[in-house]
Design a protein around this motif. Structure first.
Motif, PDB file in Angstrom:
ATOM      1  N   TRP A 144      41.854  40.242  43.919  1.00 39.86           N
ATOM      2  CA  TRP A 144      42.337  39.036  43.239  1.00 39.86           C
ATOM      3  C   TRP A 144      43.636  38.515  43.854  1.00 39.86           C
ATOM      4  O   TRP A 144      43.897  37.312  43.842  1.00 39.86           O
ATOM      5  CB  TRP A 144      42.491  39.286  41.736  1.00 39.86           C
ATOM      6  CG  TRP A 144      41.198  39.059  41.038  1.00 39.86           C
ATOM      7  CD1 TRP A 144      40.270  39.997  40.674  1.00 39.86           C
ATOM      8  CD2 TRP A 144      40.656  37.796  40.644  1.00 39.86           C
ATOM      9  NE1 TRP A 144      39.193  39.387  40.084  1.00 39.86           N
ATOM     10  CE2 TRP A 144      39.402  38.040  40.045  1.00 39.86           C
ATOM     11  CE3 TRP A 144      41.108  36.478  40.743  1.00 39.86           C
ATOM     12  CZ2 TRP A 144      38.597  37.026  39.545  1.00 39.86           C
ATOM     13  CZ3 TRP A 144      40.305  35.464  40.245  1.00 39.86           C
ATOM     14  CH2 TRP A 144      39.065  35.737  39.651  1.00 39.86           C
ATOM     15  N   THR A 145      44.442  39.398  44.406  1.00 40.63           N
ATOM     16  CA  THR A 145      45.657  38.956  45.097  1.00 40.63           C
ATOM     17  C   THR A 145      45.275  38.127  46.324  1.00 40.63           C
ATOM     18  O   THR A 145      45.874  37.084  46.595  1.00 40.63           O
ATOM     19  CB  THR A 145      46.527  40.168  45.484  1.00 40.63           C
ATOM     20  OG1 THR A 145      46.899  40.852  44.278  1.00 40.63           O
ATOM     21  CG2 THR A 145      47.772  39.754  46.240  1.00 40.63           C
ATOM     22  N   LYS A 146      44.235  38.557  47.029  1.00 40.08           N
ATOM     23  CA  LYS A 146      43.742  37.766  48.164  1.00 40.08           C
ATOM     24  C   LYS A 146      43.157  36.441  47.687  1.00 40.08           C
ATOM     25  O   LYS A 146      43.323  35.410  48.339  1.00 40.08           O
ATOM     26  CB  LYS A 146      42.697  38.562  48.950  1.00 40.08           C
ATOM     27  CG  LYS A 146      43.285  39.702  49.745  1.00 40.08           C
ATOM     28  CD  LYS A 146      42.211  40.405  50.540  1.00 40.08           C
ATOM     29  CE  LYS A 146      42.777  41.539  51.368  1.00 40.08           C
ATOM     30  NZ  LYS A 146      41.730  42.192  52.180  1.00 40.08           N
ATOM     31  N   MET A 147      42.487  36.468  46.544  1.00 40.94           N
ATOM     32  CA  MET A 147      41.909  35.246  45.968  1.00 40.94           C
ATOM     33  C   MET A 147      43.021  34.256  45.622  1.00 40.94           C
ATOM     34  O   MET A 147      42.913  33.061  45.892  1.00 40.94           O
ATOM     35  CB  MET A 147      41.088  35.625  44.729  1.00 40.94           C
ATOM     36  CG  MET A 147      40.551  34.456  43.976  1.00 40.94           C
ATOM     37  SD  MET A 147      39.216  33.664  44.889  1.00 40.94           S
ATOM     38  CE  MET A 147      38.456  32.786  43.545  1.00 40.94           C
ATOM     39  N   LYS A 148      44.077  34.762  45.014  1.00 39.92           N
ATOM     40  CA  LYS A 148      45.235  33.935  44.664  1.00 39.92           C
ATOM     41  C   LYS A 148      45.801  33.270  45.915  1.00 39.92           C
ATOM     42  O   LYS A 148      46.079  32.069  45.923  1.00 39.92           O
ATOM     43  CB  LYS A 148      46.280  34.841  43.996  1.00 39.92           C
ATOM     44  CG  LYS A 148      47.582  34.201  43.668  1.00 39.92           C
ATOM     45  CD  LYS A 148      48.526  35.220  43.063  1.00 39.92           C
ATOM     46  CE  LYS A 148      49.710  35.356  43.956  1.00 39.92           C
ATOM     47  NZ  LYS A 148      50.838  36.041  43.388  1.00 39.92           N
ATOM     48  N   THR A 149      45.938  34.030  46.990  1.00 45.52           N
ATOM     49  CA  THR A 149      46.446  33.497  48.253  1.00 45.52           C
ATOM     50  C   THR A 149      45.494  32.461  48.827  1.00 45.52           C
ATOM     51  O   THR A 149      45.925  31.411  49.315  1.00 45.52           O
ATOM     52  CB  THR A 149      46.670  34.643  49.262  1.00 45.52           C
ATOM     53  OG1 THR A 149      47.578  35.580  48.677  1.00 45.52           O
ATOM     54  CG2 THR A 149      47.234  34.134  50.573  1.00 45.52           C
ATOM     55  N   LEU A 150      44.207  32.734  48.747  1.00 50.11           N
ATOM     56  CA  LEU A 150      43.193  31.787  49.240  1.00 50.11           C
ATOM     57  C   LEU A 150      43.317  30.448  48.511  1.00 50.11           C
ATOM     58  O   LEU A 150      43.332  29.390  49.140  1.00 50.11           O
ATOM     59  CB  LEU A 150      41.795  32.374  49.037  1.00 50.11           C
ATOM     60  CG  LEU A 150      40.651  31.429  49.370  1.00 50.11           C
ATOM     61  CD1 LEU A 150      39.844  31.993  50.531  1.00 50.11           C
ATOM     62  CD2 LEU A 150      39.735  31.266  48.177  1.00 50.11           C
TER      63      LEU A 150
END
Length: 166
Positions: A144-150
């Motif tokens: 989800w941290t990667k999703m937030k960045t995306l």
């Protein structure tokens, strides 16, 4: 070379996409309530964000915000956009398209400063992690941290594309 390796490490793997989609399916089952929780926390933590919402910018009381039909409507819209991204994680063009539309609308029509997307996605992560603690494993948190960045990266790219200037 170093930058390239870092960018690749930020890509969301197939396993992470699956984790995001599984977590999201539980979250999205309570779409409106979770969306309202996210927006209320966002407005309580970042009251300056309310300036962009004529319908509820003067509301201070979280209970009043929770009852606001306009806030509920916006919560559904936010959750719907995130749902489109999650459902299409395997189609990068669709993800880019959805987030470009969101970014352009907020830059051109609503004149929202892009930093608020970083703040909102951070709040989204907090709320999901709290309300779905059993599902929010360290693996899910990383995905989800990667999703937030995306989300933030694509939205801010749309701002740049339209020549956003503060």
């Amino acid at each position: 070379m170093e930058i390239e390796r870092w960018e690749r490490s930020e890509e969301i793997s197939d396993a992470e996409k699956k984790v995001i989609q599984e977590t999201w399916s539980r979250v999205y089952a309570n779409c409106e309530d979770v969306g309202v929780s996210i927006l209320i926390r966002f407005f309580v933590n970042f009251p300056s964000a309310k300036q962009y919402f004529s319908q509820f910018k003067h509301m201070e009381d979280p209970l009043e915000m929770e009852r606001s039909l306009q806030l509920r409507k916006h919560a559904r819209r936010v959750m719907g956009a995130i749902n489109s991204v999650v459902e299409n994680l395997n189609d990068s063009e669709k993800v880019s398209s959805v987030l470009a539309l969101v970014g352009k609308a907020h830059a051109l029509k609503h004149k929202v400063e892009p930093i608020y997307f970083k703040k909102l996605t951070g709040v989204m992560l907090e709320v999901i992690a709290e309300e779905y603690a059993n599902d929010f494993t360290p693996e899910a948190h990383g995905a989800w941290t990667k999703m937030k960045t995306l989300i933030y990266t694509h939205v801010t790219a749309a701002y740049k594309e339209v020549g956003w200037a503060q």
